[in-house]
Design a protein around this motif. Structure first.
Motif, short mmCIF file in Angstrom:
data_model
loop_
_atom_site.label_atom_id
_atom_site.label_comp_id
_atom_site.label_asym_id
_atom_site.label_seq_id
_atom_site.Cartn_x
_atom_site.Cartn_y
_atom_site.Cartn_z
N ALA A 1 0.83 -1.21 0.00
CA ALA A 1 0.00 0.00 0.00
C ALA A 1 0.87 1.26 0.00
O ALA A 1 0.55 2.25 -0.67
CB ALA A 1 -0.93 0.00 1.21
N ASN A 2 1.97 1.20 0.73
CA ASN A 2 2.88 2.35 0.73
C ASN A 2 3.50 2.56 -0.65
O ASN A 2 3.70 3.71 -1.08
CB ASN A 2 3.98 2.14 1.78
CG ASN A 2 3.46 2.25 3.20
OD1 ASN A 2 2.43 2.89 3.44
ND2 ASN A 2 4.15 1.63 4.15
N LYS A 3 3.81 1.45 -1.33
CA LYS A 3 4.36 1.59 -2.68
C LYS A 3 3.35 2.22 -3.63
O LYS A 3 3.71 3.04 -4.49
CB LYS A 3 4.78 0.21 -3.21
CG LYS A 3 6.00 -0.37 -2.53
CD LYS A 3 6.36 -1.72 -3.14
CE LYS A 3 7.59 -2.32 -2.48
NZ LYS A 3 7.95 -3.64 -3.05
N GLN A 4 2.09 1.82 -3.48
CA GLN A 4 1.06 2.38 -4.36
C GLN A 4 0.85 3.87 -4.09
O GLN A 4 0.52 4.63 -5.01
CB GLN A 4 -0.27 1.62 -4.15
CG GLN A 4 -0.20 0.15 -4.55
CD GLN A 4 0.06 -0.01 -6.05
OE1 GLN A 4 -0.34 0.82 -6.87
NE2 GLN A 4 0.74 -1.10 -6.41
N ALA A 5 1.03 4.27 -2.82
CA ALA A 5 0.82 5.69 -2.49
C ALA A 5 2.03 6.55 -2.81
O ALA A 5 1.94 7.77 -2.79
CB ALA A 5 0.49 5.81 -0.99
N TYR A 6 3.14 5.90 -3.15
CA TYR A 6 4.36 6.66 -3.45
C TYR A 6 4.21 7.37 -4.79
O TYR A 6 3.83 6.75 -5.80
CB TYR A 6 5.55 5.70 -3.48
CG TYR A 6 6.88 6.39 -3.67
CD1 TYR A 6 7.52 6.99 -2.59
CD2 TYR A 6 7.50 6.43 -4.91
CE1 TYR A 6 8.75 7.62 -2.75
CE2 TYR A 6 8.71 7.06 -5.08
CZ TYR A 6 9.34 7.65 -4.00
OH TYR A 6 10.55 8.27 -4.16
N VAL A 7 4.48 8.62 -4.79
CA VAL A 7 4.32 9.43 -6.01
C VAL A 7 5.68 10.01 -6.39
O VAL A 7 6.35 10.64 -5.57
CB VAL A 7 3.30 10.57 -5.80
CG1 VAL A 7 3.19 11.42 -7.06
CG2 VAL A 7 1.94 9.99 -5.41
N THR A 8 6.05 9.79 -7.61
CA THR A 8 7.30 10.34 -8.12
C THR A 8 7.00 11.62 -8.90
O THR A 8 6.21 11.61 -9.85
CB THR A 8 8.02 9.34 -9.05
OG1 THR A 8 8.27 8.13 -8.31
CG2 THR A 8 9.33 9.91 -9.56
#
Length: 222
Positions: A117-124
Motif C-alpha cells: 500500500a505504501n508503494k502504491q501511495a508513493y508518487v514520483t
C-alpha cells in the motif's frame, strides 16, 4: 710513658660518652596497653583520672571496617549487574525494526500488504522545465544599475524645476521602498524624463535609490 698517656685519654673519653638507649628494652612497660593502664592508675591516685579504660578495642574496629567493606562491594556488584530500566513512555519512537514488536501488532501477510500500500501511495514527481522569468520590473532595475557608472548625486540630466526637492520628498513617501520608486520612475520615461519628480538632482536614481549593491554583486560573480 706515651702508652700510659694514650690509655688515660681513652678512659677519659669513654667516661664522657653519652650512653645510647637500648631501643629493644622498651620504655618501661611491655605494651602500650600496660602503659595506658599504669598511666591511668597514676592519674587516679592524684585525683585526675577518669577510672575508665581508654584503650582502643581493635577487634571491634576490625569487625566494623570489614562490614563496611562488604557493604561497599555488595553495592558495587549490584549496580554493575543490574539491567537498565525499560523505557515505557517512548512515545513517537518507531518499532518497525523490532521484529518481535511488529509481530505482536500484525502478521507477516498484513505487513506485506502495508508495504504494498505504501508503494502504491508513493508518487514520483517528474521534473519539469524551469519557468521563464517574467519580464518584470526587478530585472529592469538590475539591468539599469549595471548599465550605469555614475554615483548617487552625480547629475547627468537637467532638472531645473523650482521646488523639485520638496516635491520629490512628498512623492517618494508614497513608495514602500526605493526599489519600487526606481521601477516606477523607469516605467514613466526615466531617467531622461522626470514625470513624477522622483529624481530632483538629475542623477537618474529616484528617491536616492542606490545601484551600488547590484554592481558589487555582479563583480563578485565574475
Amino acid at each position: 710513658m706515651r702508652l700510659t698517656v694514650a690509655m688515660i685519654s681513652l678512659a677519659a673519653l669513654a667516661a664522657c660518652e653519652t650512653p645510647v638507649p637500648d631501643s629493644g628494652a622498651g620504655v618501661g612497660f611491655g605494651s602500650y596497653a600496660e602503659y595506658q593502664a599504669q598511666r591511668e592508675a597514676e592519674l587516679i591516685s592524684i585525683g585526675e583520672g577518669s577510672g575508665v579504660a581508654t584503650g582502643l578495642d581493635t577487634q571491634t574496629i576490625t569487625q566494623e571496617a570489614a562490614a563496611a567493606i562488604d557493604a561497599a562491594e555488595s553495592s558495587s556488584v549490584t549496580s554493575s549487574t543490574s539491567k537498565p530500566a525499560v523505557v515505557t513512555n517512548a512515545a513517537g519512537i518507531s518499532a518497525e525494526n523490532d521484529f518481535s514488536a511488529v509481530a505482536s501488532e500484525r502478521s507477516i501477510e498484513e505487513d506485506a500488504a502495508l508495504v504494498e500500500a505504501n508503494k502504491q501511495a508513493y508518487v514520483t514527481i517528474q521534473p519539469t522545465a524551469v519557468p521563464e522569468r517574467p519580464a518584470g520590473d526587478a530585472g529592469t532595475i538590475v539591468e539599469f544599475a549595471l548599465s550605469t557608472t555614475n554615483n548617487v548625486g552625480e547629475a547627468l540630466y537637467s532638472r531645473l524645476i523650482p521646488g523639485a526637492a520638496a516635491r520629490a520628498a512628498r512623492n517618494c513617501a508614497k513608495y514602500p521602498s526605493a526599489d519600487l520608486a526606481q521601477e516606477d520612475f523607469l516605467k514613466n520615461g526615466g531617467p531622461e524624463r522626470n514625470a513624477k519628480g522622483l529624481d530632483p538632482d538629475g542623477d537618474g536614481f529616484a528617491c536616492s535609490w542606490d545601484p551600488a549593491p547590484f554592481r558589487l554583486a555582479a563583480q563578485a560573480r565574475r
